[in-house]
Design a protein around this motif. Structure first.
Motif, mmCIF file in Angstrom:
data_model
loop_
_atom_site.group_PDB
_atom_site.id
_atom_site.type_symbol
_atom_site.label_atom_id
_atom_site.label_comp_id
_atom_site.label_asym_id
_atom_site.label_seq_id
_atom_site.Cartn_x
_atom_site.Cartn_y
_atom_site.Cartn_z
ATOM 1 N N LYS A 1 0.823 -1.208 0.000
ATOM 2 C CA LYS A 1 0.000 0.000 0.000
ATOM 3 C C LYS A 1 0.860 1.263 0.000
ATOM 4 C CE LYS A 1 -3.915 -2.239 2.269
ATOM 5 N NZ LYS A 1 -4.758 -2.323 3.480
ATOM 6 N N ASN A 2 1.982 1.212 0.729
ATOM 7 C CA ASN A 2 2.878 2.376 0.749
ATOM 8 C C ASN A 2 3.491 2.630 -0.625
ATOM 9 O OD1 ASN A 2 2.480 2.974 3.451
ATOM 10 N ND2 ASN A 2 4.178 1.684 4.145
ATOM 11 N N VAL A 3 3.897 1.560 -1.300
ATOM 12 C CA VAL A 3 4.474 1.717 -2.631
ATOM 13 C C VAL A 3 3.421 2.250 -3.593
ATOM 14 C CG1 VAL A 3 5.493 0.497 -4.595
ATOM 15 C CG2 VAL A 3 6.235 -0.047 -2.276
ATOM 16 N N GLN A 4 2.206 1.736 -3.509
ATOM 17 C CA GLN A 4 1.137 2.202 -4.400
ATOM 18 C C GLN A 4 0.803 3.670 -4.159
ATOM 19 O OE1 GLN A 4 -1.787 -0.778 -3.399
ATOM 20 N NE2 GLN A 4 -1.347 -1.993 -5.225
ATOM 21 N N ARG A 5 1.024 4.113 -2.927
ATOM 22 C CA ARG A 5 0.757 5.517 -2.609
ATOM 23 C C ARG A 5 1.896 6.427 -3.077
ATOM 24 N NH1 ARG A 5 2.217 8.253 1.894
ATOM 25 N NH2 ARG A 5 2.773 6.284 2.909
ATOM 26 N N LEU A 6 3.142 5.948 -2.885
ATOM 27 C CA LEU A 6 4.296 6.792 -3.202
ATOM 28 C C LEU A 6 4.820 6.595 -4.620
ATOM 29 C CD1 LEU A 6 6.241 6.370 0.174
ATOM 30 C CD2 LEU A 6 4.863 8.328 -0.548
ATOM 31 N N GLN A 7 4.697 5.376 -5.147
ATOM 32 C CA GLN A 7 5.193 5.076 -6.493
ATOM 33 C C GLN A 7 4.096 4.361 -7.287
ATOM 34 O OE1 GLN A 7 8.097 6.195 -7.373
ATOM 35 N NE2 GLN A 7 9.016 6.655 -5.377
ATOM 36 N N PRO A 8 2.998 5.032 -7.576
ATOM 37 C CA PRO A 8 1.861 4.364 -8.230
ATOM 38 C C PRO A 8 2.189 3.828 -9.623
ATOM 39 C CG PRO A 8 1.565 6.749 -8.215
ATOM 40 C CD PRO A 8 2.742 6.466 -7.341
ATOM 41 N N GLN A 9 3.230 4.371 -10.259
ATOM 42 C CA GLN A 9 3.589 3.884 -11.586
ATOM 43 C C GLN A 9 4.256 2.513 -11.536
ATOM 44 O OE1 GLN A 9 5.190 6.100 -9.857
ATOM 45 N NE2 GLN A 9 7.408 5.822 -10.066
ATOM 46 N N LEU A 10 4.742 2.108 -10.361
ATOM 47 C CA LEU A 10 5.432 0.816 -10.235
ATOM 48 C C LEU A 10 4.465 -0.315 -9.901
ATOM 49 C CD1 LEU A 10 8.679 1.891 -8.311
ATOM 50 C CD2 LEU A 10 8.389 1.437 -10.756
ATOM 51 N N LEU A 11 3.541 -0.052 -8.981
ATOM 52 C CA LEU A 11 2.571 -1.073 -8.594
ATOM 53 C C LEU A 11 1.166 -0.517 -8.772
ATOM 54 C CD1 LEU A 11 4.064 -2.661 -5.333
ATOM 55 C CD2 LEU A 11 4.236 -3.489 -7.676
ATOM 56 N N PRO A 12 0.410 -1.005 -9.734
ATOM 57 C CA PRO A 12 -0.948 -0.491 -9.951
ATOM 58 C C PRO A 12 -1.877 -0.888 -8.816
ATOM 59 C CG PRO A 12 -0.533 -2.399 -11.339
ATOM 60 C CD PRO A 12 0.782 -2.067 -10.690
ATOM 61 N N LYS A 13 -2.987 -0.194 -8.735
ATOM 62 C CA LYS A 13 -3.962 -0.470 -7.679
ATOM 63 C C LYS A 13 -4.567 -1.866 -7.805
ATOM 64 C CE LYS A 13 -3.951 3.515 -5.513
ATOM 65 N NZ LYS A 13 -3.575 3.627 -4.080
ATOM 66 N N THR A 14 -4.489 -2.417 -9.019
ATOM 67 C CA THR A 14 -5.060 -3.757 -9.211
ATOM 68 C C THR A 14 -4.248 -4.828 -8.495
ATOM 69 O OG1 THR A 14 -3.818 -3.904 -11.289
ATOM 70 C CG2 THR A 14 -6.119 -3.199 -11.417
ATOM 71 N N LEU A 15 -2.997 -4.519 -8.195
ATOM 72 C CA LEU A 15 -2.188 -5.469 -7.437
ATOM 73 C C LEU A 15 -2.538 -5.329 -5.962
ATOM 74 C CD1 LEU A 15 0.135 -7.551 -7.356
ATOM 75 C CD2 LEU A 15 1.678 -5.629 -6.941
#
Length: 766
Positions: free
Chosen positions: A629-643
């Motif tokens: 969740k932290n990565v999706q918040r800070l680096q959304p281009q790396l891990l999409p919300k679908t993951l």
């Protein structure tokens, strides 16, 4: 008489009734009565039919009345006599048949000895009696004799002293009536060159030639600026990185202790250091200025030139090396050499809490390191003895101890080997003389080449992995079990934690005191448990083979035993840190190991707590989910919300649910049935093995356990990957992370499915 003969003939010519041992009811008398009723009915029916025939014949052959009376009287007398004889014969035959039937019933029903083989019940010995027997037989006087007989000043792996000691152990196993055998291996190790030397030169100072060495170091010469890195742990190097210190090409100077030599070198290689020098700091190692250190730097175990294969002489191996071999130089130096270098270092001050001379070193503190170790082949032998079980002889507990050492190795190997031999003697006598009958077998193993990285033990695992992973119940490690007297530590698979807690309560340490009450804070085993170290021989059993394992030790407070890896590991020095209580402590250690082993071969069901892994899995899953969740918040281009980490959460839930179902199955099963017990135990034994990742090669990542292993496939590595993604680090790889997340998720779910047992009970839905 004709009627009697006819009746008897009908009895013996009638169709026999067949019974099997499984059809016989518990009430044998009731069964006999039923047989008698059937026979009486048949007999009466036949007699009745013959009576009718006689009556008809009498009608057609009538005699005069007087003659008829006389004839009838004579006939009646004969008939009465025949009836008496007939009754006697029938009674005799019935009694004989009943008696024989009872004998057959007794022979068909399991005898007291047979019950074990047929139902799994234990007619042998109460657990309290087993504990008492072991306590009586494992005593200080016998331990002192064993310590004296098995002590040796020189028994380095593959040497004549090692072979002589192995023969002594083999002879004792044979004296105890055990089945014995040996396994021979030809392994490659690094030693100092016979005619050369390794050397270091600091700045323009004199050349130093250390006599210690680190086997499996890279060979060659490195030149670079010295950088002091404390113990060389990951957190130590992170502190240096946070200080913006350039570690590229530096020669790391690190203290011995905390983690293994191999881990220190591997950590240094990750930051592109050119070499590592390891010294014993006097704070941790009060062993004098000139004492040499010995060890190895293979980030793995076994022969690194045959990874995944046993080093048998006749096996053809591909030209491959273990991925755990370092690509940088590594060398040990003495306390005097290390202190001399530290005093001349300049540069920045050390971080707070690093107890040492307070400079880290700068670019002008140049040192040259030259390592000329020679790769040699050695013939080693593992020695085995077995006490066979009486029910599940093909399931066994393995108890092992390292036999070799760099020098005398009194704490490293002599104590453990002596306890191994004494346990073998004590349990053999219990079986031979006292009527103890273990359900499962106990294998006693004396390993060689332990100092080079559990080589002997790992080669055995590699040679028989497919069999051992299915049949070895637990491994109990006896290496370095007495190194002090102030504390007691245990490292083990979570499956064994409940058994360990019970054993800590059962083994007496002093008057009215158990090991738990003496060493456990607030009578809690949590203060006694510690993580299993990679340099323990128990580690490859657990992380490479998936066999639940335990290692333990008496120790001196927070510091390590200072004489490991030196030629000063003598009986005198061990006595100095134990107040000369080595035999007494060795007996307590033997009782602890013996209680665990005997409990695992005595009980119907293996004492393994499936739910202990729940908390460990859950803690990892929570950390990973938060990081995603932290990565999706800070680096959304790396891990999409679908993951999402939800699939991993559900896999964890599957393990929790199915482990609870198996626990309920155990409570609702007939534990007197051997086959039921065996099936349940087999399901329990699959857990550890199924935590080994099937997605990585044992050549590249030998310690495949996703929870307790080492490598990129572990849950710990997933958290590190997410930390790298969070900062958009250059080494971060989002696609690789997603693949590893899927693999870990399915590994946990597949492990949960293994608890279900039958294929039709599997849960393929999360």
């Amino acid at each position: 008489m004709d009627q009697a003969r006819s009746a008897i003939s009908q009895i013996f010519n009638s169709e026999p009734h067949s019974y099997t041992r499984f059809d016989l009811p518990d009430n044998m008398e009731g069964d006999t009565s039923q047989v008698e009723m059937i026979q009486s009915s048949d007999m009466n029916e036949e007699v009745g039919e013959n009576g009718d025939e006689d009556h008809l014949s009498h009608k057609s052959n009538r005699k005069p009345h007087v003659a008829q009376n006389f004839e009838c009287t004579t006939k009646n007398l004969c008939f009465m006599a025949a009836t008496i004889v007939f009754t006697f014969v029938i009674g005799y035959l019935t009694g004989y048949l009943v008696h024989k039937n009872k004998d057959l019933n007794c022979s068909c029903a399991p005898s007291e000895d047979d019950v074990t083989h047929e139902t799994g019940a234990v007619p042998f010995m109460d657990w309290d009696d087993v504990k008492k027997l072991l306590g009586d037989k494992l005593n200080t006087s016998n331990l002192e004799i064993a310590l004296s007989q098995l002590s040796s000043s020189n028994h380095r792996a593959g040497s004549p002293g090692d072979e002589d000691l192995g023969n002594k152990v083999l002879k004792k196993f044979k004296e105890y009536g055990m089945k014995t055998w040996t396994d021979e291996y030809f392994v490659k190790v690094q030693d100092l060159p016979a005619s050369g030397y390794n050397r270091i030169v600091f700045k323009n100072g004199p050349e130093e030639r250390p006599t210690g060495f680190l086997s499996y170091s890279a060979i060659g010469t490195a030149r670079g600026a010295v950088l002091y890195a404390h113990y060389g742990q990951e957190e130590d190097l992170k502190q240096l990185k946070d200080m913006n210190i350039d570690m590229n090409g530096r020669v790391m100077l690190v203290r011995a202790g905390k983690i293994s030599f191999a881990e220190k070198v591997a950590n240094a290689a990750k930051v592109n250091a050119s070499a590592v020098l390891i010294y014993p700091d006097p704070i941790d190692y009060p062993i004098g200025n000139d004492t040499s250190l010995f060890g190895h730097v293979h980030m793995g175990s076994g022969d690194p030139y045959t990874p995944g294969f046993p080093s048998f002489n006749y096996t053809q191996f591909p030209p491959v090396q273990s991925s755990g071999l370092p690509n940088i130089l590594a060398q040990t130096i003495t306390t005097g050499m290390g202190t001399k270098i530290l005093r001349q270092l300049g540069g920045r001050a050390q971080p707070d809490g690093w107890e040492s001379i307070n400079r880290l070193g700068n670019k002008s503190d140049v040192i040259t390191v030259e390592v000329n170790n020679v790769l040699t082949e050695k013939r080693i032998n593992n020695v085995f003895g077995v006490i066979k079980g009486f029910v599940d002889a093909d399931r066994y507990v393995v108890i092992g101890a390292q036999r070799d050492a760099w020098g005398p190795g009194f704490a490293a190997s002599t104590v453990g080997t002596s306890v191994l031999v004494e346990l073998a003697r004590s349990i053999s006598e219990m079986v031979e003389n006292d009527g103890f009958k273990p359900r499962r077998s106990i294998v006693f193993a004396s390993w060689s080449a332990g100092e080079y990285g559990s080589v002997g033990a790992t080669e055995w695992l590699e040679g028989y992995l497919s069999s051992l992973s299915m049949k070895a119940v637990t491994y109990i490690n006896l290496d370095s079990i007495v190194t002090g007297q102030d504390g007691f530590k245990v490292a083990a698979s979570p499956l064994l934690h409940s058994l360990i807690q019970n054993t800590l309560k059962e083994v007496n340490y002093g008057k009215n005191q158990s090991l738990l009450s003496q060493f456990g804070k607030n009578n809690s085993e949590s203060t006694i448990l510690e993580p299993l170290r990679m340099d323990s021989a128990a580690y490859p059993f657990l992380a490479f083979s998936g066999i639940p394992s335990v290692a333990f030790r008496f120790h001196s407070g927070s510091s390590d035993y200072p004489y490991f890896g030196t030629t000063l590991d003598t009986q005198q020095n061990l006595n100095s840190v134990t107040a000369s209580q080595v035999p007494q402590l060795a007996v307590k250690a033997g009782q602890f190991a013996g209680h665990i082993a005997l409990r695992l071969v005595h009980d119907h069901l293996l004492q393994m707590d499936l739910k202990k892994y729940n908390q460990l899995i859950r803690s990892h899953v929570v950390q990973i989910n938060m990081r995603v969740k932290n990565v999706q918040r800070l680096q959304p281009q790396l891990l999409p919300k679908t993951l999402t980490g939800q699939w991993l959460v559900m896999a964890s839930g599957s393990y929790n649910r199915l482990s609870s179902i198996l626990t309920a199955d155990i409570q609702n099963s007939d534990l007197e049935n051997m086959e039921t017990c065996r099936m349940i135990n087999d399901r329990v034994m699959t857990v550890e093995r199924n935590f080994l990742s099937p997605y990585v090669s044992p050549i590249d990542s030998p310690f495949r356990h996703i929870l307790l292993g080492s490598g990129p496939h572990t849950l710990k590595a997933l958290s590190s990957d997410l930390d790298a993604l969070k900062t958009a680090s250059p080494e971060a790889d989002a696609e690789l992370f997603r693949n590893k997340l899927a693999q870990v998720t399915w590994t946990i779910h597949a492990c949960a499915n293994s608890l279900a047992g039958d294929i039709w009970s599997l849960d393929n839905e999360f």
